[in-house]
Design a protein around this motif. Structure first.
Motif, mmCIF file in Angstrom:
data_model
loop_
_atom_site.group_PDB
_atom_site.id
_atom_site.type_symbol
_atom_site.label_atom_id
_atom_site.label_comp_id
_atom_site.label_asym_id
_atom_site.label_seq_id
_atom_site.Cartn_x
_atom_site.Cartn_y
_atom_site.Cartn_z
ATOM 1 N N LEU A 397 84.290 22.370 34.056
ATOM 2 C CA LEU A 397 83.476 21.940 32.907
ATOM 3 C C LEU A 397 83.875 22.807 31.720
ATOM 4 O O LEU A 397 83.310 23.854 31.469
ATOM 5 N N PHE A 399 86.194 22.688 27.591
ATOM 6 C CA PHE A 399 86.233 21.944 26.330
ATOM 7 C C PHE A 399 86.863 20.563 26.454
ATOM 8 O O PHE A 399 86.443 19.621 25.780
ATOM 9 N N THR A 402 84.264 17.821 27.971
ATOM 10 C CA THR A 402 82.922 17.637 27.409
ATOM 11 C C THR A 402 82.633 16.181 27.037
ATOM 12 O O THR A 402 81.493 15.725 27.109
ATOM 13 N N PHE A 405 81.437 14.453 30.076
ATOM 14 C CA PHE A 405 80.104 14.959 30.396
ATOM 15 C C PHE A 405 79.055 14.242 29.546
ATOM 16 O O PHE A 405 78.015 13.803 30.055
ATOM 17 N N ASP A 406 79.326 14.113 28.256
ATOM 18 C CA ASP A 406 78.404 13.414 27.344
ATOM 19 C C ASP A 406 78.196 11.964 27.762
ATOM 20 O O ASP A 406 77.063 11.460 27.802
ATOM 21 N N GLU A 431 82.157 25.900 25.754
ATOM 22 C CA GLU A 431 81.848 24.504 25.400
ATOM 23 C C GLU A 431 81.030 23.841 26.504
ATOM 24 O O GLU A 431 80.106 23.075 26.231
ATOM 25 N N GLY A 432 81.382 24.138 27.750
ATOM 26 C CA GLY A 432 80.616 23.597 28.872
ATOM 27 C C GLY A 432 79.185 24.099 28.868
ATOM 28 O O GLY A 432 78.243 23.343 29.164
ATOM 29 N N GLU A 435 77.205 22.163 26.363
ATOM 30 C CA GLU A 435 76.855 20.840 26.879
ATOM 31 C C GLU A 435 75.622 20.920 27.781
ATOM 32 O O GLU A 435 74.744 20.050 27.729
#
Length: 508
Positions: A397, A399, A402, A405-406, A431-432, A435
């Motif tokens: 998880l 950058f 992401t 993930f979104d 970044e993870g 999120e």
């Protein structure tokens, strides 16, 4: 000759494997030709010295393992590109002609179609004779007498006895220190920046050759190459060689393979190889000078062709591995069309892109709780709440993931508890973490809870540093998703309560 003698003794004694033989390689000539054209011999020697220092530093800092991070398709693309360069660069000698020197192989190839050429038929015949002998020579005979040596002898006899006009090797100096060699006073201090890219290219080529040769030798002998020790030895060799007037040295795969097949087991093989070359230089130089250049061109073309892993290349294209096909083709074309320095830069970028493409994908599978399956496994749960969901995550998880993930949680509604099963997530970056923050805030606003199961130690450490565990609460972290499901059902669900009220109203 001097490169293979000095490099063979020095690197053979200090190298990272007992079977490794070092010497001059045709692949480096692609860079050296450009350097000599621009800056003279001093420029070539300084780039070699600079490259040796870089290799030494890489080895001392134990960074050699990063060579293995270059994907195999990129290396195979480079190898085929370099083989094509060698073939194109040897075309002059093979045809017995002389064409202008160019910086790229593609320019050289185009030049053959732009001007009227008059090939030397004797040179062409000699080149084909050597190639034919090497191709048709039975493998079992190589144990007793190498096909390449026999081909050169036949070619020299043909040219000499029949009085043919094929050009031969110039006189070979009977010395280990050439009259022209690097002096500290001749180092071009004013334009050092011009040598950074060529030195990096020589370093990359030498390091990759060491790695590939070591991998091949390891497969044949079972003895693993110590990459960092090999780079230290090659670094010292390339630092010393310019002061003898020689060119860069690196691991020689063909010589190493032949030595192993002949029974090589100790470091003496490289030292004996160098001493035999020394004897040849002083005792047999008059005979070597009779070898036609076309014979050497034919030999190099066969060797260049054989250095490629054709089975592996065939598998990439026959199985249609698209990413590998693109990486291979770009690396190969860049090597031939551009100069080798640019090709190395493109290849390095390509290696990073291929690596990111393969690891960037994260698989997220969001499921409702399967009550029957839980009961079959002996897990006691009421099974009354239909607003508990489990998301199984597989992959890092960070950058590059992401966006996925979104998308996975974009339409998440009516969720009492979302359990992230993180057993398949080896790492999380900042970044993870952001999120997860956003997902937590989103669930909180909807009246839901975010839970975690099977968190890796390194992922947990990142979340602790970020303060996420404190925000989410230690009570929302579990060993398994089963435990998290049971705990989620124990807690009151506002969506279930709302549904009950709606049913009561309808019934009344």
């Amino acid at each position: 000759m001097i490169t293979s003698i000095i490099g063979g003794i020095l690197i053979g004694a200090l190298g990272g494997a007992p079977y490794q033989i070092s010497g001059a390689k045709a692949v480096t000539s692609v860079v050296l030709i450009v350097l000599v054209n621009r800056y003279g011999l001093e420029g070539m020697w300084f780039a070699t010295l600079f490259s040796g220092l870089l290799m030494l530093i890489i080895g001392l800092m134990h960074l050699g393992r990063f060579i293995a991070f270059i994907p195999a398709p990129v290396i195979r693309g480079f190898t085929l590109g370099i083989a094509l360069i060698i073939m194109i660069r040897q075309a002059d000698n093979f045809l017995g002609i002389k064409t202008p020197t160019t910086e790229t192989a593609a320019q050289k190839l185009i030049g053959y179609f732009d001007s009227g050429l008059t090939p030397n038929i004797h040179a062409i015949i000699i080149g084909f004779v050597v190639m034919g002998i090497m191709i048709l020579w039975p493998k079992k005979w190589n144990v007793y007498f190498p096909s390449s040596l026999f081909g050169l002898i036949v070619a020299a006899l043909l040219n000499w006895t029949l009085g043919w006009s094929a050009a031969t090797i110039d006189s070979i100096p009977r010395t280990l220190i050439l009259e022209q060699h690097l002096n500290l006073t001749s180092i071009p201090w004013d334009n050092l920046s011009d040598f950074i890219a060529p030195a990096l290219t020589l370093t990359a080529l030498g390091s990759i050759e060491a790695f590939l040769c070591g991998a091949a030798g390891s497969n044949m002998t079972g003895t693993r190459l110590q990459v960092n020790q090999q780079l230290i030895a090659q670094g010292l060799g390339n630092i010393a060689l310019p002061f003898f007037g020689a060119i860069p040295t690196t691991s020689a795969m063909i010589r190493t393979k032949v030595a192993i097949q002949a029974g090589a087991q100790t470091r003496l093989v490289s030292i004996i190889h160098a001493l035999i070359l020394l004897a040849v230089m002083f005792l047999f130089a008059p005979l070597i000078e009779k070898i036609p250049l076309a014979a050497l061109a034919g030999l190099l073309m066969v060797v260049a062709f054989r250095t490629n892993e054709w089975e592996a290349i065939k598998r990439i294209f026959s199985k249609r591995f698209k990413t590998d096909m693109i990486a291979f083709t770009i690396a190969m074309l860049a090597t031939v069309v551009l100069n080798l320095t640019d090709a190395i830069l493109i290849g390095t970028f390509l290696a990073g892109a291929v690596f990111l493409n393969k690891i960037a994908s994260i698989d997220i599978n969001v499921q409702d709780v399967d009550i029957k399956r839980l009961k079959q496994r002996g897990i006691k749960t009421a099974g009354k709440c239909g607003h508990v969901r489990v998301a199984f995550l597989t992959g890092p998880l960070f950058f590059a993931a992401t966006g996925q993930f979104d998308e996975a949680f974009a339409n998440l509604t009516d969720t009492h508890a979302l359990i992230l099963s993180m057993r398949g997530v080896p790492l999380i970056d900042t970044e993870g973490l952001e999120e997860i923050h956003r997902l937590y805030d989103k669930l909180q606003k909807q009246g839901g809870t975010l839970m975690f199961a099977g968190l890796h130690d390194n992922a947990r450490a990142m979340m602790e540093r970020d303060g996420l565990i404190e925000i989410i609460g230690e009570g929302n972290f579990f060993w398994s998703s089963d435990q998290a499901i049971v705990e989620a059902e124990k807690r009151g669900c506002q969506f279930c309560e709302s549904e009950k009220l709606q049913k009561t109203k309808v019934m009344s």
